[in-house]
Design an enzyme around this catalytic site. Sequence first.
Site, PDB file in Angstrom:
ATOM      1  N   HIS A   1      56.996-152.243  14.865  1.00 43.16           N
ATOM      2  CA  HIS A   1      56.328-152.120  16.159  1.00 43.16           C
ATOM      3  C   HIS A   1      56.889-153.068  17.209  1.00 43.16           C
ATOM      4  O   HIS A   1      56.652-152.891  18.396  1.00 43.16           O
ATOM      5  CB  HIS A   1      54.807-152.311  16.018  1.00 43.16           C
ATOM      6  CG  HIS A   1      54.378-153.715  15.754  1.00 43.16           C
ATOM      7  ND1 HIS A   1      54.164-154.204  14.490  1.00 43.16           N
ATOM      8  CD2 HIS A   1      54.106-154.740  16.596  1.00 43.16           C
ATOM      9  CE1 HIS A   1      53.768-155.459  14.576  1.00 43.16           C
ATOM     10  NE2 HIS A   1      53.731-155.814  15.835  1.00 43.16           N
TER      11      HIS A   1
ATOM     12  N   ASP B   1      56.018-150.945   8.387  1.00 46.54           N
ATOM     13  CA  ASP B   1      56.093-151.717   9.627  1.00 46.54           C
ATOM     14  C   ASP B   1      57.196-152.758   9.566  1.00 46.54           C
ATOM     15  O   ASP B   1      57.030-153.896  10.001  1.00 46.54           O
ATOM     16  CB  ASP B   1      54.755-152.380   9.953  1.00 46.54           C
ATOM     17  CG  ASP B   1      54.690-152.866  11.397  1.00 46.54           C
ATOM     18  OD1 ASP B   1      55.459-152.348  12.224  1.00 46.54           O
ATOM     19  OD2 ASP B   1      53.892-153.772  11.693  1.00 46.54           O
TER      20      ASP B   1
ATOM     21  N   GLY C   1      52.336-162.242  19.262  1.00 47.24           N
ATOM     22  CA  GLY C   1      53.638-162.872  19.430  1.00 47.24           C
ATOM     23  C   GLY C   1      54.194-163.383  18.112  1.00 47.24           C
ATOM     24  O   GLY C   1      55.370-163.709  18.012  1.00 47.24           O
ATOM     25  N   ASN C   2      53.336-163.473  17.090  1.00 45.94           N
ATOM     26  CA  ASN C   2      53.810-163.834  15.756  1.00 45.94           C
ATOM     27  C   ASN C   2      54.546-162.676  15.086  1.00 45.94           C
ATOM     28  O   ASN C   2      55.084-162.835  13.996  1.00 45.94           O
ATOM     29  CB  ASN C   2      52.651-164.255  14.843  1.00 45.94           C
ATOM     30  CG  ASN C   2      52.324-165.725  14.938  1.00 45.94           C
ATOM     31  OD1 ASN C   2      51.262-166.109  15.414  1.00 45.94           O
ATOM     32  ND2 ASN C   2      53.239-166.571  14.483  1.00 45.94           N
ATOM     33  N   SER C   3      54.540-161.525  15.731  1.00 45.31           N
ATOM     34  CA  SER C   3      55.219-160.361  15.171  1.00 45.31           C
ATOM     35  C   SER C   3      56.648-160.720  14.792  1.00 45.31           C
ATOM     36  O   SER C   3      57.435-161.141  15.627  1.00 45.31           O
ATOM     37  CB  SER C   3      55.241-159.224  16.194  1.00 45.31           C
ATOM     38  OG  SER C   3      53.950-158.862  16.561  1.00 45.31           O
TER      39      SER C   3
ATOM     40  N   GLY D   1      52.555-139.350  -8.265  1.00 43.53           N
ATOM     41  CA  GLY D   1      51.994-138.007  -8.329  1.00 43.53           C
ATOM     42  C   GLY D   1      50.535-137.941  -8.727  1.00 43.53           C
ATOM     43  O   GLY D   1      50.147-137.037  -9.480  1.00 43.53           O
TER      44      GLY D   1
END
Length: 484
Positions: free
Chosen positions: A124, A155, A225-227, A283
Site C-alpha cells: 500500500h 501487503d 508513516g511507519n509503513s 484445499g
Amino acid sequence: MKKIVKNLLPAVYLVVIAFSAASCNKTQAAPAAAPGQPVDLTYAAEKSLPSVVYIKSVINSKTQTVEYSDPFEDFFSDPFGGFFGRGQGNNNGTRKRQVQTPKRAAAGSGVIISADGYIVTNNHVVDGADELTVTLNENSKEYSARIIGADKTTDLALIKIDAKNLPAIVIANSDNVKIGEWVLAVGNPLGLNNTVTAGIVSAKARQMGEGVASMIQTDAAINQGNSGGALVNTRGELIGINAMIYSQTGSNIGYGFAIPTAIMNKVVEDIKKYGAVQRAMIGIKGSDVSNYVDVEKEKGNEIDLGTMEGIYIAEVVEDGAAAAAGLQKGDVITAIDGQKVKKFGELQGIMAQKRPGDKVTVSYLRNKKEKTATLTLKNEQGTTKVVKNADVDILGIDVRPVTDSQKKQLEISYGLEVLKVSGGKMKEAGVPKGFIIQVVNDQPMRSFDDLQQAVKDAKDQMLVIKGLFPTGKRGGFVVYLQNE
C-alpha cells in the site's frame, strides 16, 4: 495509507491502519540479555536504523472518464450538445464526463534487504505510484526507485534502487520469536524520521481478516508513516514487517501487527524468481476447533472431537490437495510436517511459506483416532504448476501516452507511443520506435499501468499487440515474454 474498519466489540468500530516493513540478510549480533536482567536496546537501534529508509510516493494528476446518473435525462435534453459541460449521455440516463484527479504524495518506510539496492516495503506504500523516491538514513542521499513486484494479499512489495554497498539489515527467523520478548519498531511515523519505539511481542499467529495472516502482535508504538518500517529484536535483527494497528483514533493504542520474516522471505524469493507470489492451497474450509465447538454448543449440540486444539474441516474442496489425500469433512488437522497447529492463523502461517507442488505430511484426527496423510499442494487453479509473471522491464522499451496532436492526426483517442527500444522482448519481436500500442491481449492501453498489468496478466506468457505505425498504418506484433 490503507485503512480497514473492523467490528472488534459490540457497537465499537475500530479503524485498522496499515503500515509496513521489510528486510533480508544474516550476520553476527550482540548476545541477548540474560533472563531477569535489564535489556539494553541501544545496540538494536544502532544496528537497525541505517537499514530503514524513508519512501516518498507520488501519484500524478490524471484525467479519468467517470460515469454518473442523470435522473432528468429522460425529461430534459441538452440542445447545446454538452457545451455547458454536462458531458455525453445515453438513453438510460447514464452520462460520462472527464475529471482531473489531484496530484497526491504519501510517505512511508522501507528496509534494505541486500547491499545491491533491494528494499522491502508494504504494497500500500507503493500501490499506484508514478514516482518513488528513497532517502537513506545515514547520509540522506536520495534515489529513484522502481517496483520489482508487489503482492496485495500479504501487503508486501519489493522495490530497488541503483546503489551498492548499502547497509542491509540482518534477518532473523520469526518462527523463533517468543511472546514477551523485547522488540523495537523502526520507521518514520508522523513525519518524524528515524524514530525508534520499544515494546514486547504480545502474541503470535494473529489472523487479520482475509489478507495478511499469522501476524506478530506488539505493543511497540506504531503510527502513520511507519509503513515499511522494521520490527527488530534486541540484537537488531529483523523479525517482522510493521503492517497495521487497531485504533479508534488513527494513532497507536498498543495494538500493532507485523508480517513475520518467514512469510516475507518467501514472498521476496517468489517475486525475484517468478515475478509473482506462489500460493499453495491445502484445499479445505474450516475453523478453529474451539470456535466450532462453541458454535455447536450454542445450537444445543454436544461435540467431542477428542481435542480442543487444531483445525476442524467443515468442507473439503473438490479436486483439491486434501481431497486427493483422502481427508474428509469432520477431520481435525493437528500438525503439518510435525509442527503443531492449534489455530487457523498458525495453519495460514505455514501455508504462506509453501509453493504449489510441495509435499506436506498432515497429522489429523478422525473419530478421535490419529492418522497421517501426505498432500501435494496445489495452486488456486487446482494444479501444481508454478505461476510466472514477467516484469514490464523485460520488454525493454520506454513509452508515454499519445499527445493531443497525435490523437488528432491519427484519429485515435488513446495509445502508448514507443519512445525507445533498448533491447528485451519488444526488440526481439521487431517492435519499432514510434509505434503506438493501442491494444494488448484485447485490453486498451491508456497508461503505463495498463501495460504493466497486461504483462502481469499475460496468459501463456505471450502478448498480442495491436496498434499503429507513425504513418497511420495499422499493424501488430506477438511478443513472447519467456524463452521456452
